[in-house]
Design a protein around this motif. Sequence first.
Motif, PDB file in Angstrom:
ATOM      1  N   GLU A  33       0.739  -1.257   0.092  1.00 58.43           N
ATOM      2  CA  GLU A  33       0.046   0.006  -0.094  1.00 58.43           C
ATOM      3  C   GLU A  33       1.054   1.162  -0.105  1.00 58.43           C
ATOM      4  OE1 GLU A  33      -2.560  -0.366   3.197  1.00 58.43           O
ATOM      5  OE2 GLU A  33      -3.788  -2.097   2.599  1.00 58.43           O
ATOM      6  N   ILE A  34       1.995   1.068   0.389  1.00 59.94           N
ATOM      7  CA  ILE A  34       2.871   2.283   0.531  1.00 59.94           C
ATOM      8  C   ILE A  34       3.745   2.303  -0.534  1.00 59.94           C
ATOM      9  CG2 ILE A  34       4.855   3.273   1.879  1.00 59.94           C
ATOM     10  CD1 ILE A  34       3.745   1.737   4.501  1.00 59.94           C
ATOM     11  N   ALA A  35       4.317   1.311  -0.884  1.00 66.27           N
ATOM     12  CA  ALA A  35       5.294   1.535  -2.035  1.00 66.27           C
ATOM     13  C   ALA A  35       5.053   0.953  -3.427  1.00 66.27           C
ATOM     14  CB  ALA A  35       6.874   0.543  -1.599  1.00 66.27           C
ATOM     15  N   GLY A  36       3.747   0.213  -3.255  1.00 60.41           N
ATOM     16  CA  GLY A  36       3.264  -0.358  -4.743  1.00 60.41           C
ATOM     17  C   GLY A  36       3.839  -1.641  -5.012  1.00 60.41           C
ATOM     18  N   VAL A  37       3.115  -2.519  -5.525  1.00 59.86           N
ATOM     19  CA  VAL A  37       3.362  -3.884  -5.752  1.00 59.86           C
ATOM     20  C   VAL A  37       4.512  -4.299  -6.594  1.00 59.86           C
ATOM     21  CG1 VAL A  37       1.837  -4.161  -7.961  1.00 59.86           C
ATOM     22  CG2 VAL A  37       2.308  -6.319  -5.958  1.00 59.86           C
ATOM     23  N   ASP A  38       4.928  -3.479  -7.514  1.00 61.98           N
ATOM     24  CA  ASP A  38       6.137  -3.715  -8.323  1.00 61.98           C
ATOM     25  C   ASP A  38       7.512  -3.292  -7.354  1.00 61.98           C
ATOM     26  OD1 ASP A  38       4.779  -4.366 -10.679  1.00 61.98           O
ATOM     27  OD2 ASP A  38       4.600  -2.204 -10.840  1.00 61.98           O
ATOM     28  N   HIS A  39       7.408  -2.963  -6.034  1.00 60.15           N
ATOM     29  CA  HIS A  39       8.466  -2.324  -5.256  1.00 60.15           C
ATOM     30  C   HIS A  39       8.700  -3.099  -3.993  1.00 60.15           C
ATOM     31  CE1 HIS A  39       8.982   0.354  -8.353  1.00 60.15           C
ATOM     32  NE2 HIS A  39       7.760   0.871  -8.173  1.00 60.15           N
ATOM     33  N   VAL A  40       8.085  -4.378  -3.862  1.00 56.90           N
ATOM     34  CA  VAL A  40       8.085  -5.126  -2.597  1.00 56.90           C
ATOM     35  C   VAL A  40       8.546  -6.473  -2.811  1.00 56.90           C
ATOM     36  CG1 VAL A  40       6.760  -5.680  -0.513  1.00 56.90           C
ATOM     37  CG2 VAL A  40       6.260  -3.706  -1.582  1.00 56.90           C
ATOM     38  N   GLY A  41       9.423  -7.074  -1.812  1.00 59.96           N
ATOM     39  CA  GLY A  41       9.947  -8.376  -2.240  1.00 59.96           C
ATOM     40  C   GLY A  41      10.089  -8.913  -0.665  1.00 59.96           C
ATOM     41  N   ILE A  42      10.865 -10.086  -0.671  1.00 53.59           N
ATOM     42  CA  ILE A  42      11.223 -10.759   0.443  1.00 53.59           C
ATOM     43  C   ILE A  42      12.657 -10.724   0.943  1.00 53.59           C
ATOM     44  CG2 ILE A  42      10.713 -12.746   2.041  1.00 53.59           C
ATOM     45  CD1 ILE A  42       8.291 -11.482   1.003  1.00 53.59           C
ATOM     46  N   GLY A  43      12.804 -10.336   2.044  1.00 55.46           N
ATOM     47  CA  GLY A  43      14.334 -10.328   2.737  1.00 55.46           C
ATOM     48  C   GLY A  43      14.043 -10.739   4.074  1.00 55.46           C
ATOM     49  N   THR A  44      14.025 -12.014   4.360  1.00 52.20           N
ATOM     50  CA  THR A  44      13.443 -12.540   5.746  1.00 52.20           C
ATOM     51  C   THR A  44      14.437 -12.081   6.850  1.00 52.20           C
ATOM     52  OG1 THR A  44      14.680 -14.586   5.402  1.00 52.20           O
ATOM     53  CG2 THR A  44      12.232 -14.507   4.807  1.00 52.20           C
ATOM     54  N   ASP A  45      15.831 -12.031   6.547  1.00 54.15           N
ATOM     55  CA  ASP A  45      16.842 -11.904   7.613  1.00 54.15           C
ATOM     56  C   ASP A  45      17.091 -13.220   8.402  1.00 54.15           C
ATOM     57  OD1 ASP A  45      19.117 -10.373   9.004  1.00 54.15           O
ATOM     58  OD2 ASP A  45      17.684  -9.095   9.894  1.00 54.15           O
ATOM     59  N   TYR A  46      16.667 -14.294   7.991  1.00 52.55           N
ATOM     60  CA  TYR A  46      16.722 -15.378   8.612  1.00 52.55           C
ATOM     61  C   TYR A  46      18.370 -16.072   8.988  1.00 52.55           C
ATOM     62  CZ  TYR A  46      15.578 -20.500   9.645  1.00 52.55           C
ATOM     63  OH  TYR A  46      15.283 -21.611  10.349  1.00 52.55           O
ATOM     64  N   SER A  47      18.474 -16.425  10.187  1.00 52.17           N
ATOM     65  CA  SER A  47      19.702 -16.761  10.702  1.00 52.17           C
ATOM     66  C   SER A  47      19.952 -18.093  10.944  1.00 52.17           C
ATOM     67  CB  SER A  47      20.164 -15.937  11.866  1.00 52.17           C
ATOM     68  OG  SER A  47      21.210 -16.081  12.452  1.00 52.17           O
ATOM     69  N   TYR A  48      21.208 -18.873  10.601  1.00 55.31           N
ATOM     70  CA  TYR A  48      21.413 -20.354  10.756  1.00 55.31           C
ATOM     71  C   TYR A  48      22.278 -20.225  11.693  1.00 55.31           C
ATOM     72  CZ  TYR A  48      19.397 -20.748   6.072  1.00 55.31           C
ATOM     73  OH  TYR A  48      18.340 -20.709   4.997  1.00 55.31           O
ATOM     74  N   LYS A  49      22.178 -21.077  12.765  1.00 57.11           N
ATOM     75  CA  LYS A  49      22.881 -21.428  13.837  1.00 57.11           C
ATOM     76  C   LYS A  49      23.608 -20.352  14.577  1.00 57.11           C
ATOM     77  CE  LYS A  49      23.567 -26.072  11.566  1.00 57.11           C
ATOM     78  NZ  LYS A  49      24.509 -26.987  11.013  1.00 57.11           N
ATOM     79  N   GLY A  50      23.122 -19.171  14.750  1.00 51.05           N
ATOM     80  CA  GLY A  50      23.694 -18.152  15.462  1.00 51.05           C
ATOM     81  C   GLY A  50      23.766 -18.218  16.968  1.00 51.05           C
ATOM     82  N   ASP A  51      24.913 -18.419  17.532  1.00 52.44           N
ATOM     83  CA  ASP A  51      25.026 -18.773  18.691  1.00 52.44           C
ATOM     84  C   ASP A  51      25.376 -17.387  19.440  1.00 52.44           C
ATOM     85  OD1 ASP A  51      27.897 -18.257  18.027  1.00 52.44           O
ATOM     86  OD2 ASP A  51      28.407 -20.392  18.680  1.00 52.44           O
ATOM     87  N   ASP A  52      25.809 -17.195  20.799  1.00 54.24           N
ATOM     88  CA  ASP A  52      26.172 -16.003  21.761  1.00 54.24           C
ATOM     89  C   ASP A  52      27.374 -15.514  20.834  1.00 54.24           C
ATOM     90  OD1 ASP A  52      23.837 -16.314  23.104  1.00 54.24           O
ATOM     91  OD2 ASP A  52      25.091 -17.248  24.940  1.00 54.24           O
ATOM     92  N   LYS A  53      28.349 -16.114  20.549  1.00 54.29           N
ATOM     93  CA  LYS A  53      29.505 -15.604  19.937  1.00 54.29           C
ATOM     94  C   LYS A  53      29.223 -14.933  18.664  1.00 54.29           C
ATOM     95  CE  LYS A  53      34.122 -17.046  18.599  1.00 54.29           C
ATOM     96  NZ  LYS A  53      35.068 -18.343  18.525  1.00 54.29           N
ATOM     97  N   PHE A  54      28.501 -15.459  17.664  1.00 52.46           N
ATOM     98  CA  PHE A  54      28.244 -15.082  16.425  1.00 52.46           C
ATOM     99  C   PHE A  54      27.195 -13.786  16.726  1.00 52.46           C
ATOM    100  CE2 PHE A  54      25.208 -14.513  12.930  1.00 52.46           C
ATOM    101  CZ  PHE A  54      26.108 -14.455  11.967  1.00 52.46           C
ATOM    102  N   ARG A  55      26.205 -13.711  17.520  1.00 49.71           N
ATOM    103  CA  ARG A  55      25.676 -12.674  17.889  1.00 49.71           C
ATOM    104  C   ARG A  55      26.334 -11.564  18.643  1.00 49.71           C
ATOM    105  NH1 ARG A  55      21.917 -15.397  19.292  1.00 49.71           N
ATOM    106  NH2 ARG A  55      22.502 -15.559  21.542  1.00 49.71           N
ATOM    107  N   ASP A  56      27.253 -11.817  19.181  1.00 54.40           N
ATOM    108  CA  ASP A  56      28.039 -10.796  19.816  1.00 54.40           C
ATOM    109  C   ASP A  56      28.936  -9.971  18.712  1.00 54.40           C
ATOM    110  OD1 ASP A  56      27.498 -10.653  22.571  1.00 54.40           O
ATOM    111  OD2 ASP A  56      28.860 -11.982  23.142  1.00 54.40           O
ATOM    112  N   TRP A  57      29.498 -10.880  17.745  1.00 54.72           N
ATOM    113  CA  TRP A  57      30.059 -10.203  16.743  1.00 54.72           C
ATOM    114  C   TRP A  57      29.405  -9.447  15.744  1.00 54.72           C
ATOM    115  CZ3 TRP A  57      34.643  -8.901  14.956  1.00 54.72           C
ATOM    116  CH2 TRP A  57      34.869  -8.561  13.739  1.00 54.72           C
TER     117      TRP A  57
END
Length: 321
Positions: free
Chosen positions: A228-252
């Motif tokens: 509704e804001i950007a129009g159907v031609d300007h929206v996609g998916i970018g999940t930011d899904y993370s694999y196996k991110g432990d505390d050490k990875f998250r701190d980095w």
Amino acid sequence: MLIDALQCGEFDREAFEALHKGGYTCVTPTLGFWEGTLESMDAIGHWRDMERENSDLIRIVYKADDIRECEKDGKVGILLGYQNTNLLEDRIRFVELFADMGVRVLQLTYNNQNELGGSCYEEEDSGLSRFGREVVREMARAGILVDCSHTGDRTTLHAIEHSPKPIAVTHANPASVFPHKRNRSDDVLHALAETGGVIGCAAYRNITPADACATIRGFAELVARTVEIAGVDHVGIGTDYSYKGDDKFRDWMRKGRWTRSVQYGAGSPKAPGAVAKPEWLPGPERLGDLAGGLKEVGFSDEEVGKIMGGNWLRLYETVFG
């Protein structure tokens, strides 16, 4: 076609099998956050090794036609990208060199102010610096997509203004739907759309409405509000899904080498650590189910195709051929 414009974490064969099972056409992994030139080159070498070792499942892609070829033969295209520009180390010539090595996406800033411009977490957003304007233009020339997912709104608007090609916000949501420093204003989304860019709706719980984390329909409704804001031609998916991110990875991710203090990233003192995956997306192989949710909230088959991957493919072809 299923394209996810941003994932992160520690990829391995198990992750590639999940992506293959989920029918992904292309994914952009995060090769780095704070690393300099040599470390960033190491990351490219590591991904080339993984490509050889998992050639039955993945292929590094460099052009839009490579992504189309993945759609035909069922492999997962890997589009190389970084969430910062530290890898340039103040050298304009390195933009072209990293493009020659296969990099196709660079986020201008991560969570801090850098030589190019302002981050969304700084108290004041400086906008693009003179060097930032040079880099944005050079990225367009070399065929690297400008990503402004973690930059401040002013810097993002400057990037849109100064880039000769459309830019992206690969993994964020509208701030008018879910107020958060990591999300982008309606002004940014309007400017993005007016210049041919794309925003990828994120499924990271800290920047995503609770309803959109709970059910596929809820996330589809978030996508619909973004459209509704950007129009159907300007929206996609970018999940930011993370694999196996432990505390050490998250701190980095949050601290890099620049601080000894506690940092929460997109979290907060109330939500300081790992957050649960969305209930509807416990694993990456479920992302394809979103197509049904988009139809349920009123999108046509053609519109679903654009959101699930077509808009990204068009933008990629515009930027790097």
